[in-house]
Scaffold this active site. Structure first.
Site, PDB file in Angstrom:
ATOM      1  N   GLY A 186     -12.552 -30.012   4.174  1.00  0.00           N
ATOM      2  CA  GLY A 186     -12.805 -31.426   3.853  1.00  0.00           C
ATOM      3  C   GLY A 186     -13.594 -31.566   2.558  1.00  0.00           C
ATOM      4  CE1 TYR A 232      -2.327 -26.732  12.682  1.00  0.00           C
ATOM      5  CE2 TYR A 232      -0.114 -27.401  13.299  1.00  0.00           C
ATOM      6  CZ  TYR A 232      -1.378 -27.722  12.859  1.00  0.00           C
ATOM      7  OH  TYR A 232      -1.695 -29.028  12.617  1.00  0.00           O
ATOM      8  CG  LEU A 239      -9.175 -36.285  13.472  1.00  0.00           C
ATOM      9  CD1 LEU A 239      -9.347 -37.348  12.402  1.00  0.00           C
ATOM     10  CD2 LEU A 239      -7.766 -36.338  14.030  1.00  0.00           C
ATOM     11  CG  PHE A 295      10.910 -24.412  -0.840  1.00  0.00           C
ATOM     12  CD1 PHE A 295      10.805 -23.634  -1.992  1.00  0.00           C
ATOM     13  CD2 PHE A 295       9.737 -24.916  -0.286  1.00  0.00           C
ATOM     14  CE1 PHE A 295       9.566 -23.368  -2.573  1.00  0.00           C
ATOM     15  CE2 PHE A 295       8.493 -24.646  -0.857  1.00  0.00           C
ATOM     16  CZ  PHE A 295       8.409 -23.880  -2.008  1.00  0.00           C
ATOM     17  CB  VAL A 350       6.840 -31.583   0.597  1.00  0.00           C
ATOM     18  CG1 VAL A 350       7.182 -32.782   1.470  1.00  0.00           C
ATOM     19  CG2 VAL A 350       7.822 -31.461  -0.541  1.00  0.00           C
TER      20      VAL A 350
HETATM   21  C1  UD2 Z   1       4.829 -29.890   8.763  1.00  0.00           C
HETATM   22  C2  UD2 Z   1       3.312 -29.897   8.801  1.00  0.00           C
HETATM   23  C3  UD2 Z   1       2.814 -28.752   9.608  1.00  0.00           C
HETATM   24  C4  UD2 Z   1       3.429 -28.717  10.993  1.00  0.00           C
HETATM   25  C5  UD2 Z   1       4.961 -28.744  10.850  1.00  0.00           C
HETATM   26  C6  UD2 Z   1       5.602 -28.875  12.213  1.00  0.00           C
HETATM   27  C7  UD2 Z   1       2.513 -30.890   6.714  1.00  0.00           C
HETATM   28  C8  UD2 Z   1       1.904 -30.619   5.370  1.00  0.00           C
HETATM   29  N1  UD2 Z   1       2.790 -29.778   7.441  1.00  0.00           N
HETATM   30  O1  UD2 Z   1       5.294 -28.751   8.057  1.00  0.00           O
HETATM   31  O2  UD2 Z   1       1.396 -28.841   9.741  1.00  0.00           O
HETATM   32  O3  UD2 Z   1       2.974 -29.810  11.736  1.00  0.00           O
HETATM   33  O4  UD2 Z   1       5.375 -29.866  10.068  1.00  0.00           O
HETATM   34  O5  UD2 Z   1       6.961 -28.814  12.130  1.00  0.00           O
HETATM   35  O6  UD2 Z   1       2.708 -32.015   7.123  1.00  0.00           O
HETATM   36  N2  UD2 Z   1       9.123 -28.292   0.400  1.00  0.00           N
HETATM   37  C9  UD2 Z   1       9.779 -28.213  -0.814  1.00  0.00           C
HETATM   38  N3  UD2 Z   1       9.046 -28.011  -1.944  1.00  0.00           N
HETATM   39  C10 UD2 Z   1       7.680 -27.887  -1.929  1.00  0.00           C
HETATM   40  C11 UD2 Z   1       7.012 -27.968  -0.670  1.00  0.00           C
HETATM   41  C12 UD2 Z   1       7.766 -28.165   0.470  1.00  0.00           C
HETATM   42  O7  UD2 Z   1      11.009 -28.302  -0.884  1.00  0.00           O
HETATM   43  O8  UD2 Z   1       7.069 -27.734  -3.007  1.00  0.00           O
HETATM   44  C13 UD2 Z   1       9.927 -28.560   1.612  1.00  0.00           C
HETATM   45  C14 UD2 Z   1       9.698 -27.568   2.726  1.00  0.00           C
HETATM   46  O9  UD2 Z   1      10.532 -26.450   2.592  1.00  0.00           O
HETATM   47  C15 UD2 Z   1      10.064 -28.424   3.937  1.00  0.00           C
HETATM   48  C16 UD2 Z   1       9.628 -29.839   3.543  1.00  0.00           C
HETATM   49  O10 UD2 Z   1       9.483 -29.810   2.130  1.00  0.00           O
HETATM   50  O11 UD2 Z   1      11.456 -28.421   4.161  1.00  0.00           O
HETATM   51  C17 UD2 Z   1       8.313 -30.246   4.143  1.00  0.00           C
HETATM   52  O12 UD2 Z   1       7.368 -29.210   3.917  1.00  0.00           O
HETATM   53  P1  UD2 Z   1       5.824 -29.385   4.243  1.00  0.00           P
HETATM   54  O13 UD2 Z   1       5.167 -28.095   3.895  1.00  0.00           O
HETATM   55  O14 UD2 Z   1       5.286 -30.623   3.620  1.00  0.00           O
HETATM   56  O15 UD2 Z   1       5.764 -29.652   5.815  1.00  0.00           O
HETATM   57  P2  UD2 Z   1       6.502 -28.920   7.052  1.00  0.00           P
HETATM   58  O16 UD2 Z   1       7.511 -29.899   7.583  1.00  0.00           O
HETATM   59  O17 UD2 Z   1       6.966 -27.562   6.700  1.00  0.00           O
END
Ligand code: UD2
Length: 309
Positions: free
Chosen positions: A37, A147, A79, A208, A191
């Site tokens: 934080g 997690y 949280l 990605f 993202v």
């Molecule tokens: C989310 C939550 C995680 C968990 C998970 C459960 C966030 C940040 N993370 O992960 O804590 O609850 O859901 O399923 O909310 N991506 C790109 N380019 C980038 C970064 C990400 O394409 O520079 C894509 C990534 O491959 C994914 C999507 O964006 O398909 C979302 O990625 P993320 O890391 O924001 O969150 P996620 O869904 O993996």
């Protein structure tokens, strides 16, 4: 008006939750150890007379007892956590300590100090790679990371305590939360914060895979409102609820929408898919609406417009 103890108060979701509680007239005792934080997130809260911050680690021996005796809260919004799936994979011991033992200590504080309600930051990660869309709370939970497992076990610990000792627990399964104060500077950042950061620097967002994976993005002030409702609406039963928008957006759509706000920015670059990336994630909104009247109000386009300016 209630007194609410918010752990992880200086975090992304925690600080917005504090702001909303204070705006509604509640007294807030924030707790944070500043592991992830930032004090600056609480700038608005610090000017409110009904806010105080205790710098402490909820896992430290005796810390929660001292805080509960001092604050006499009506509710806890818990949280404080290790917030990254990837970090939990790299350090499952730390995940266990912060996400599981931390929750047990919160459950014990509620039992020992007669705190009537606990709201837990859970996650869509409890569903793992479930293929049902939208995901209802009845879908079988099959976490695929330490997690997600710790969040699911945390729900069980709190719900078991609630049933045994007569308090109320609400478990909030957050989907992809975004908005102001989300830290873009970690490899584990969301993202949207990463894309905004890149575009602001005139760089191309990196997608990605093919970009056709979908996410259910929910604005942080909506999430904060869901927390306030879960902590303060009267006469509510214990349970779990998705906190989501109910709308699926592809990464390609997200990038296109954001590019509208950054004229002249380079187009997204596609790279290899991320290992173990979930293909589709979409939540059902029905339970949160029925249990405590929560519906997300900020559409993605509006939320992105706020972030981009
Ligand atoms: C989310 C939550 C995680 C968990 C998970 C459960 C966030 C940040 N993370 O992960 O804590 O609850 O859901 O399923 O909310 N991506 C790109 N380019 C980038 C970064 C990400 O394409 O520079 C894509 C990534 O491959 C994914 C999507 O964006 O398909 C979302 O990625 P993320 O890391 O924001 O969150 P996620 O869904 O993996």
């Amino acid at each position: 008006m209630s007194t609410v103890l918010v752990t992880g108060a200086a975090g992304f979701i925690g600080s917005h939750t504090c702001d909303l509680l204070l705006a509604a007239g509640h007294a807030v005792v924030g707790v944070d150890n500043f592991r992830t934080g930032h004090r600056s997130n609480l700038a608005q809260a610090f000017v409110r007379p009904r806010f105080c911050l205790i710098e402490a680690d909820v896992c430290a021996p005796g810390a929660l007892d001292r805080i509960a005796v001092e604050a006499r809260p009506d509710a806890i919004i818990h949280l404080a956590a290790l917030v990254s799936v990837q970090e939990s994979v790299q350090d499952p011991g730390l995940n266990f300590e912060l996400n599981l033992r931390g929750t047990h200590l919160i459950a014990e504080a509620a039992r020992l100090h007669g705190i009537a309600r606990v709201v837990l930051a859970s996650s869509a990660a409890v569903y793992g790679d479930a293929q049902t869309h939208p995901l209802t709370e009845q879908v079988e939970t099959r976490p695929i990371s330490p997690y997600g497992a710790a969040k699911l076990a945390s729900e069980a610990i709190l719900l078991g305590h609630a049933a045994a000792y007569g308090f109320t627990v609400r478990c909030q399964r957050y989907f992809n939360v975004y908005g102001p104060r989300q830290d873009p500077n970690s490899p584990y950042s969301g993202v949207i914060s990463i894309f905004c950061d890149k575009l602001r620097a005139g760089m191309a967002p990196v997608i990605f895979g093919d970009g056709e994976q979908t996410r259910d993005f929910v604005y942080v002030q909506d999430v904060a409102r869901a927390n306030v409702l879960a902590a303060t609406v009267p006469e509510i039963a214990s349970g779990v609820a998705n906190i989501c928008s109910g709308c699926a957006t592809t990464l390609n759509q997200l990038a296109t929408e954001l590019l509208n706000h950054f004229a002249g920015s380079p187009n997204p670059v596609h790279v290899a898919p991320k290992a173990a990336d979930i293909r589709h994630s979409l939540g059902s909104t029905n339970v949160a609406a029925a249990a405590f009247g929560f519906t997300a109000e900020v559409q993605l386009a509006a939320g992105l417009a706020i972030l981009a300016h």
